[in-house]
Design a protein around this motif. Structure first.
Motif, PDB file in Angstrom:
ATOM      1  N   GLU A 195     102.577   9.514  23.535  1.00 51.18           N
ATOM      2  CA  GLU A 195     102.037  10.291  22.413  1.00 51.18           C
ATOM      3  C   GLU A 195     100.840  11.109  22.894  1.00 51.18           C
ATOM      4  O   GLU A 195      99.687  10.764  22.652  1.00 51.18           O
ATOM      5  N   ILE A 196     101.148  12.205  23.591  1.00 53.73           N
ATOM      6  CA  ILE A 196     100.090  13.047  24.153  1.00 53.73           C
ATOM      7  C   ILE A 196      99.229  13.653  23.048  1.00 53.73           C
ATOM      8  O   ILE A 196      98.037  13.924  23.243  1.00 53.73           O
ATOM      9  N   GLY A 240      97.994   2.870  26.488  1.00 57.30           N
ATOM     10  CA  GLY A 240      97.535   2.239  25.252  1.00 57.30           C
ATOM     11  C   GLY A 240      98.581   1.282  24.716  1.00 57.30           C
ATOM     12  O   GLY A 240      99.277   0.583  25.477  1.00 57.30           O
ATOM     13  N   ALA A 241      98.752   1.263  23.421  1.00 56.00           N
ATOM     14  CA  ALA A 241      99.725   0.365  22.789  1.00 56.00           C
ATOM     15  C   ALA A 241     101.144   0.753  23.192  1.00 56.00           C
ATOM     16  O   ALA A 241     101.493   1.940  23.241  1.00 56.00           O
ATOM     17  N   ILE A 242     101.969  -0.243  23.511  1.00 55.13           N
ATOM     18  CA  ILE A 242     103.368  -0.017  23.864  1.00 55.13           C
ATOM     19  C   ILE A 242     104.221  -0.430  22.670  1.00 55.13           C
ATOM     20  O   ILE A 242     104.315  -1.619  22.331  1.00 55.13           O
ATOM     21  N   ASN A 265      90.516   7.605  25.630  1.00 54.42           N
ATOM     22  CA  ASN A 265      91.099   7.684  26.978  1.00 54.42           C
ATOM     23  C   ASN A 265      92.323   6.785  27.135  1.00 54.42           C
ATOM     24  O   ASN A 265      92.583   6.250  28.222  1.00 54.42           O
ATOM     25  N   GLU A 266      93.108   6.638  26.070  1.00 56.98           N
ATOM     26  CA  GLU A 266      94.338   5.856  26.102  1.00 56.98           C
ATOM     27  C   GLU A 266      95.510   6.674  25.568  1.00 56.98           C
ATOM     28  O   GLU A 266      95.335   7.544  24.709  1.00 56.98           O
ATOM     29  N   VAL A 267      96.705   6.359  26.096  1.00 54.59           N
ATOM     30  CA  VAL A 267      97.924   7.051  25.685  1.00 54.59           C
ATOM     31  C   VAL A 267      98.895   6.028  25.109  1.00 54.59           C
ATOM     32  O   VAL A 267      99.398   5.160  25.833  1.00 54.59           O
TER      33      VAL A 267
END
Length: 596
Positions: free
Chosen positions: A259-260, A207-209, A266-268
């Motif tokens: 960030e679990i 996801g977002a970095i 469905n993004e991390v």
């Protein structure tokens, strides 16, 4: 003073004597060693006996436990023994327990009759979900750790289940679970069927970095990224990225955390936190080797001159025979972890028994680290050199030298490696068309190989050099090849080997002088014996080779023994070598630093 006074103890000595008597009495009353219960297990396999022993809580009872309680606890032990046996596939174990008692402690003797074990007759593995065809789970199919026809082992079954979860979490299948997992045992037929049905669910993507930093431009730092938003999640890539940031020389600590707990769509999300190193650093060091003697090292680093990651480094290495100085300006390129441009100015002075060198270097290089681990460097140097070989007159040269070199190091990473190799090859020359005083072409390669052998390791070393030049006498001393010394043919002085010629000094005396060669070949074999549980090793070695002219090589040999102390920076080596050709005698060699 009367004799009677001397024989009468003082109050202090009386107290000490009384204390000593009490202490001796207490020691005499205590048993020499605390008694412990002795449990003997006879019969069955070694693994079965060890597993039963580990499961027996009865063994924790003290020697004072009464016999009636031990018999009562034997009922619980029966369940433990049965479970320990079934865990290894023995479902029809029979055993005969017998308590023994002596004056110090009780004991237990178990005679095992394990019976025929249960064998795995079928192993069914099924993977459903998005990961059904993913190659990352192929290792489970190929090597599940359970073999049909072999004895059932519940530990191997649990390990296999754990591998599913590990692979899933590493590669972003965070919703994965077992739809079905069971062992069906038929004791009568001595058979077991294992079935594992695993649903991976969806594979999550990056996801977002979020990049947290405070010293460099964000766009520059993102050029280190080996991941992009929308890529499949892979924790191994995150570890690689952390390594890249830590190796960049900009940061004291790089932490990368997914960030679990914030999974969505469905993004991390990925958080990257970079803690800056001190911008400027000064260093002072010292070293010694028998080639060039003791030396002092001074260094300065400005790690980030600007927010684009440019850096400046200055190093001075001054010793008894050799002094070098270098100032370099480094510019990271589009892939800063793998490529950079460097401009530099250097000075070198070296005075040996065979030559004197005074050299200025001005140059630029482009270095590229390939994905296959080879390091390539393309350089263009302008070198001004004044050199003297033997009693020859001064040789002044101005050379423009383009070069290309490749380097690869593979090692097990230990300060004292037991496996690994290194290879360096360089092609250089000085075409007159670029403004050089004369033209030459030179190839130089060095290789080293280390392999564990018996109680130590074998080290093989080789170096080769080839030069094409129309008139050898024009070559400056720094470009000629010499042999002998700590990392060449041991037993001979540094650069004391090579082709010779007769020269006449200023007093009219004719001398045989080593003038170097345009070719080189040196080989070495060494065996190190590592003393167990120490940081010391002994070595025996044989070296052979020499520098040569176009037509002839006069091979010189050296052999000896040595000792190695394995320090955190690599082995510190002390060798005593004998020159096997000529009358050179024995020579001491001291070196330090990594083997590869």
């Amino acid at each position: 003073m009367k004799i009677l006074d001397l024989l009468t103890p003082s109050p202090i000595f009386a107290h000490l004597f009384a204390y000593l008597c009490v202490l001796v009495s207490a020691l005499a009353a205590a048993p020499a060693l605390a008694a412990e219960p002795e449990i003997k297990i006879l019969g069955g396999t070694k693994s079965l006996r060890e597993n039963i022993r580990q499961h027996l809580t009865l063994a924790d009872e003290s020697c004072k436990t009464p016999l009636w309680r031990l018999h009562a606890l034997l009922g619980d032990a029966e369940n433990e023994i049965t479970q320990a046996a079934q865990a290894l596939g023995f479902y029809e174990l029979q055993y005969d327990p017998k308590f023994v008692n002596d004056k110090d402690c009780w004991g237990l003797e178990l005679k095992l009759t394990p019976g025929a074990p249960v064998l795995v007759t079928e192993l069914r593995i099924e993977i459903n979900g998005e990961g059904r065809g993913d190659d990352i789970f192929q290792s489970i199919y190929d090597k599940p750790g359970i073999t049909v026809g072999k004895r059932l082992n519940h530990g191997a079954y649990e390990s296999l289940k754990t591998r599913f979860g590990t692979l899933a979490s590493v590669h972003g299948y965070f919703d994965a679970n077992f739809e079905y997992s069971q062992i069906t045992v038929n004791v009568a037929e001595k058979s077991a069927v294992i079935a594992l049905v695993y649903n991976t669910g969806p594979r999550y993507r990056i996801g977002a970095i979020n990049l947290q930093h405070d010293i460099l431009d964000g766009n520059f730092l993102r050029r280190y990224l080996n991941i992009s938003e929308g890529d499949y999640y892979d924790s191994d890539k995150l570890l690689d990225l952390k390594t890249l940031y830590n190796a960049s020389n900009y940061f004291s600590l790089a932490s990368i955390s997914p960030e679990i707990q914030s999974l969505k769509d469905n993004e991390v999300p990925i958080n990257i936190n970079l803690e800056a190193r001190k911008r400027r650093e000064y260093s002072v060091g010292a070293g010694v080797d028998t080639n060039t003697g003791p030396r002092v090292l001074l260094g300065f680093d400005d790690r980030y001159v600007n927010d684009r990651g440019h850096s400046v480094a200055a190093d001075l290495n001054t010793g008894e025979k050799k002094t070098t100085a270098l100032v370099a300006y480094t510019i990271p390129m589009s892939r800063p972890a793998y490529e950079f441009l460097r401009t530099y100015v250097g000075y070198e002075k070296e005075i040996t028994d065979t030559s004197r060198i005074y050299k200025n270097t001005y140059g630029a290089s482009y270095t590229y680290y390939q994905d296959n681990k080879w390091l390539q460097t393309y350089a263009l140097d302008y070198q001004q050199e004044n050199s003297f070989v033997g009693v020859e007159s001064e040789n002044k040269t101005d050379l423009v030298i383009p070069s290309v070199s490749v380097t690869r190091i593979k090692t097990d990473g230990a300060p004292y490696p037991l496996a690994g190799w290194t290879l360096m090859a360089k092609l250089s020359g000085s075409p007159e068309s670029l403004g050089s005083d004369f033209s030459y072409l030179q190839f130089n390669a060095r290789a080293k190989y280390i392999k564990a052998f018996s109680f130590g390791r074998i080290l093989l070393r080789s170096e080769i050099g080839l030069t094409e030049v129309s008139e050898f006498s024009k070559l400056p001393a720094s470009v000629r090849f010499f042999a002998g010394g700590d990392s060449s043919v041991r037993g001979y002085d540094y650069q004391s080997l090579g082709p010779t010629e007769q020269q006449v000094d200023k007093n009219g005396v004719s001398k045989t002088v080593v003038v170097g060669g345009n070719n080189l070949l040196v080989n070495s074999i060494e065996y190190d014996y590592l003393f167990k549980d120490t940081k010391w090793a002994a070595a025996v070695f044989f070296d052979a080779g020499n520098a040569a002219d176009d037509s002839h090589i006069d091979v010189k040999r050296g052999a000896g023994v040595g000792g190695r102390w394995i320090s955190p920076i690599g082995p510190i080596r002390l060798d005593v070598a004998k020159a096997l050709d000529g009358d050179k005698g024995w020579r001491l060699h001291i070196t330090m630093g990594p083997d590869l």
